[in-house]
Design a protein around this motif. Structure first.
Motif, PDB file in Angstrom:
ATOM      1  N   ARG A  28       1.262  -1.770  -0.035  1.00  0.00           N
ATOM      2  CA  ARG A  28      -0.155  -0.167  -0.489  1.00  0.00           C
ATOM      3  C   ARG A  28       0.723   1.029  -0.525  1.00  0.00           C
ATOM      4  NH1 ARG A  28      -2.527  -2.411   4.708  1.00  0.00           N
ATOM      5  NH2 ARG A  28      -3.150  -0.262   5.111  1.00  0.00           N
ATOM      6  N   SER A  29       1.839   1.163   0.560  1.00  0.00           N
ATOM      7  CA  SER A  29       3.240   2.883   0.772  1.00  0.00           C
ATOM      8  C   SER A  29       3.411   2.245  -0.564  1.00  0.00           C
ATOM      9  CB  SER A  29       4.025   2.753   1.892  1.00  0.00           C
ATOM     10  OG  SER A  29       4.868   1.463   1.602  1.00  0.00           O
TER      11      SER A  29
ATOM     12  N   ARG B 180       1.066   4.447  -3.042  1.00  0.00           N
ATOM     13  CA  ARG B 180       0.713   5.680  -2.352  1.00  0.00           C
ATOM     14  C   ARG B 180       1.584   6.324  -2.610  1.00  0.00           C
ATOM     15  NH1 ARG B 180       0.356   4.742   2.486  1.00  0.00           N
ATOM     16  NH2 ARG B 180       2.360   5.761   3.043  1.00  0.00           N
ATOM     17  N   THR B 181       3.343   6.068  -2.391  1.00  0.00           N
ATOM     18  CA  THR B 181       4.166   6.901  -2.941  1.00  0.00           C
ATOM     19  C   THR B 181       3.998   7.444  -4.693  1.00  0.00           C
ATOM     20  OG1 THR B 181       5.568   6.168  -1.412  1.00  0.00           O
ATOM     21  CG2 THR B 181       6.992   6.903  -3.233  1.00  0.00           C
TER      22      THR B 181
ATOM     23  N   HIS C  90      11.805   0.789  -3.255  1.00  0.00           N
ATOM     24  CA  HIS C  90      10.792   1.148  -2.441  1.00  0.00           C
ATOM     25  C   HIS C  90      11.160  -0.009  -1.243  1.00  0.00           C
ATOM     26  CE1 HIS C  90       7.237   2.472  -0.536  1.00  0.00           C
ATOM     27  NE2 HIS C  90       7.092   1.652  -0.460  1.00  0.00           N
TER      28      HIS C  90
ATOM     29  N   ARG D 118      11.797   0.534   4.740  1.00  0.00           N
ATOM     30  CA  ARG D 118      10.051   0.740   5.257  1.00  0.00           C
ATOM     31  C   ARG D 118       9.445   0.038   6.784  1.00  0.00           C
ATOM     32  NH1 ARG D 118       8.132   4.668   3.251  1.00  0.00           N
ATOM     33  NH2 ARG D 118       6.494   4.375   3.776  1.00  0.00           N
TER      34      ARG D 118
ATOM     35  N   ALA E 152      10.751   5.699   6.435  1.00  0.00           N
ATOM     36  CA  ALA E 152       9.059   5.613   6.779  1.00  0.00           C
ATOM     37  C   ALA E 152       9.177   6.454   8.287  1.00  0.00           C
ATOM     38  CB  ALA E 152       8.825   4.421   6.912  1.00  0.00           C
TER      39      ALA E 152
ATOM     40  N   ASN F 298       3.867   8.485   6.652  1.00  0.00           N
ATOM     41  CA  ASN F 298       2.860   7.939   5.747  1.00  0.00           C
ATOM     42  C   ASN F 298       1.596   8.628   5.953  1.00  0.00           C
ATOM     43  OD1 ASN F 298       4.259   4.903   4.955  1.00  0.00           O
ATOM     44  ND2 ASN F 298       3.475   4.244   7.226  1.00  0.00           N
TER      45      ASN F 298
ATOM     46  N   ASN G 178       1.497   1.113   8.857  1.00  0.00           N
ATOM     47  CA  ASN G 178      -0.358   1.562   8.144  1.00  0.00           C
ATOM     48  C   ASN G 178      -1.348   1.973   9.161  1.00  0.00           C
ATOM     49  OD1 ASN G 178       0.500   3.577   5.630  1.00  0.00           O
ATOM     50  ND2 ASN G 178       1.636   1.408   5.198  1.00  0.00           N
TER      51      ASN G 178
ATOM     52  N   GLU H 217       3.664  13.983   3.136  1.00  0.00           N
ATOM     53  CA  GLU H 217       3.966  13.041   2.727  1.00  0.00           C
ATOM     54  C   GLU H 217       4.415  14.066   1.293  1.00  0.00           C
ATOM     55  OE1 GLU H 217       3.194   8.753   1.402  1.00  0.00           O
ATOM     56  OE2 GLU H 217       1.644  10.048   0.104  1.00  0.00           O
TER      57      GLU H 217
END
Length: 396
Positions: A23-24, A27-28, A105, A130, A160, A183, A303, A379
Motif C-alpha cells: 500500500r505504501s 501511495r508513493t 521501495h 520501510r 518511514a 505515511n 499503516n 508526505e
C-alpha cells in the motif's frame, strides 16, 4: 500528461499484493505522479511465467497509484537468475523511457537493485527503508555488506520513521540527511463513526462481546503469540473476540492450530475477515474495534495502526520502530515495551477499565495526531525535498 521528471520505482510488493508495504508503494507512486512526475513502477510476481513482462497503463493500476504505469515481472525459481534478468529488463525500460531517478521501495532487493542499476546507468538513486528491512539485513543470516553498500551508494536515503533514519545514520557513521517520509492516511475514508450493527452480526460478533482488533497480514513480526495470549487473558474477565481484518500468513497457521488445540474456546472467538480490497471496508471493520492492538516485534510505521488512530480507536501497541513517534502513551494511545509484551493482555484489561469518556478522549487525540502529522501534504512535501536533492531541476 505529466511533464516532470521520469522516475522508476522498484517495489517488491505492490497492489494487488496485500500488506502495508504494498500500500505504501502504491501511495508513493501516486503521490509522485501528483507532483507531475512521470512514474513507472517495476514489481515482481509469481503469477506470471518466469521472465515475462506485463505492462499496465495508468488506468489499470490501483487507485492510490493513479497516474503511474505498472510493469510486472515474472520471477524465476532462483533469486540470482531473477535479479540478473531484472537488470536486463531495467536496461530495456530505460532505453525506452530515459529515467532521471531510480527509487527502491524497501532496502532489499528493491533498494539494492535501484542503486545497482542507477550506478550502471549513471543516474541518481534513492532507497526507502520501510519496516524491519534494516534489522533483517544487519544480523545473520542477513547480508550486512549488501545493506551497507546500498546505503553508501544511494544518492538520497529516505525512511518511514525517524527510528529507521537513526539506524541508517549509525551504520554509515555520519549523517547523510535521511528524509523521513511520513505515511499518509486518507482521513476522509478512515474517520470516526458508529459501529455497523449489521456488520457485527454478519461477522458473528456476539451481543455484548468486546472486539479486539488487528488489521493487515497476521505474521510473526506483528506479535502473533502476544495477540493470542492477550485474547485468552481478556476473556477470563470479559466476553471478547479477536477480529483479524485481513489474512493470516500461511506459515502462522501452525501456530493457530496449536493455540486451537490448547485453548479451543478462545480460538473459536478469532474472526478472520479475509482479504478486503476496498479501504472503506477496512475502515468499517476498524470502527467495530473497542481496542486496536499492534504488538509488533519490529516495525517501521505501521499503516494499519495509523488508520485505526484516524478512526479514533484506542490503540495498545508495542514501542517497536517508529510507533512511539505516533503514540504518546496515556495521551493518544498506550505503549507496552516490546520486551514486556507478555503483559499485553493486562494492558488491554486496564484500558477497558477506563471510563467511556476517557477512552473517547484518547480516541479523539489519536485522530488529531493523524490530522497533524500523517496527511498527504506532509508526505508530498517530503517527496518534493527528495526530488529537489536528486534532480535539482525537478522543481524549476
Amino acid at each position: 500528461m505529466p511533464s516532470g521528471p521520469r522516475i522508476l520505482l522498484i517495489a517488491e510488493r505492490f497492489p494487488p499484493d496485500l500488506g502495508g508495504l504494498a500500500r505504501s508503494g502504491a501511495r508513493t507512486a501516486g503521490s509522485l505522479a501528483r507532483l507531475d512526475a512521470q512514474v513507472d513502477v517495476l514489481t515482481w510476481t509469481r503469477t506470471l511465467p518466469p521472465g515475462a513482462l506485463q505492462s499496465l497503463d495508468a488506468g489499470e493500476v490501483a487507485a492510490s497509484a493513479r497516474g503511474a504505469t505498472l510493469h510486472r515481472l515474472g520471477l524465476f525459481g532462483q533469486t540470482d537468475t531473477s535479479m540478473q534478468h531484472t537488470l536486463d529488463v531495467l536496461d530495456f525500460l530505460h532505453s525506452q523511457r530515459r529515467y532521471q531517478l531510480v527509487w527502491g521501495h524497501y532496502l532489499s532487493p528493491p533498494g539494492f537493485m535501484a542503486v545497482t542499476f542507477a550506478g550502471l546507468a549513471g543516474i541518481p538513486s534513492t532507497v526507502s527503508a520501510r519496516g524491519n528491512d534494516v534489522d533483517q539485513a544487519m544480523f545473520p543470516p542477513g547480508d550486512f555488506a549488501r545493506l551497507l553498500w546500498t546505503l553508501q551508494r544511494a544518492t538520497v536515503l529516505t525512511a518511514a520513521s525517524g527510528d529507521l533514519g537513526r539506524k541508517m545514520t549509525m551504520l554509515l557513521g555520519h549523517d547523510p540527511g535521511v528524509e523521513v517520509i511520513p505515511n499518509a492516511v486518507d482521513t476522509t475514508l478512515f474517520r470516526p463513526g458508529p459501529a455497523d450493527p449489521a456488520l457485527r452480526e454478519r461477522l458473528g460478533i456476539q451481543p455484548g462481546e468486546l472486539v479486539l482488533g488487528f488489521s493487515g497480514e497476521l505474521r510473526h513480526k506483528k506479535g502473533v503469540p502476544f495477540l493470542l495470549s492477550a485474547l485468552s487473558e481478556v476473556r477470563k474477565v470479559r466476553p471478547a473476540c479477536l477480529l483479524v481484518i485481513g489474512e493470516v500468513r500461511s506459515r502462522e497457521q501452525e501456530h493457530l492450530t496449536a493455540f486451537r488445540a490448547e485453548h479451543p474456546e478462545d480460538a473459536a472467538r478469532i474472526l478472520v475477515t479475509g482479504r478486503l480490497d476496498a479501504p472503506e471496508d477496512v475502515a468499517a471493520h476498524l470502527r467495530l474495534c473497542d481496542v486496536y492492538l499492534q504488538p509488533s516485534l519490529w516495525d517501521g510505521m505501521p499503516n494499519a495502526m495509523l488508520e485505526a488512530m484516524a478512526c479514533a480507536r484506542v490503540v495498545v501497541a508495542s514501542d517497536a520502530g517508529g510507533i512511539p513517534e505516533a503514540i504518546d502513551s496515556g495521551h493518544n494511545g498506550f505503549l507496552v515495551p516490546k520486551a514486556l509484551l507478555n503483559h499485553l493482555g493486562q494492558a488491554v484489561i486496564d484500558v477497558l477499565s477506563l471510563s467511556e469518556e476517557r477512552r473517547a478522549t484518547i480516541g479523539a487525540a489519536a485522530r488529531a495526531r493523524i490530522e497533524e502529522r500523517f496527511q498527504a501534504q506532509a508526505e508530498a512535501a517530503a517527496l518534493q525535498r527528495v526530488l529537489d536533492r536528486t534532480i535539482p531541476k525537478a522543481s524549476s
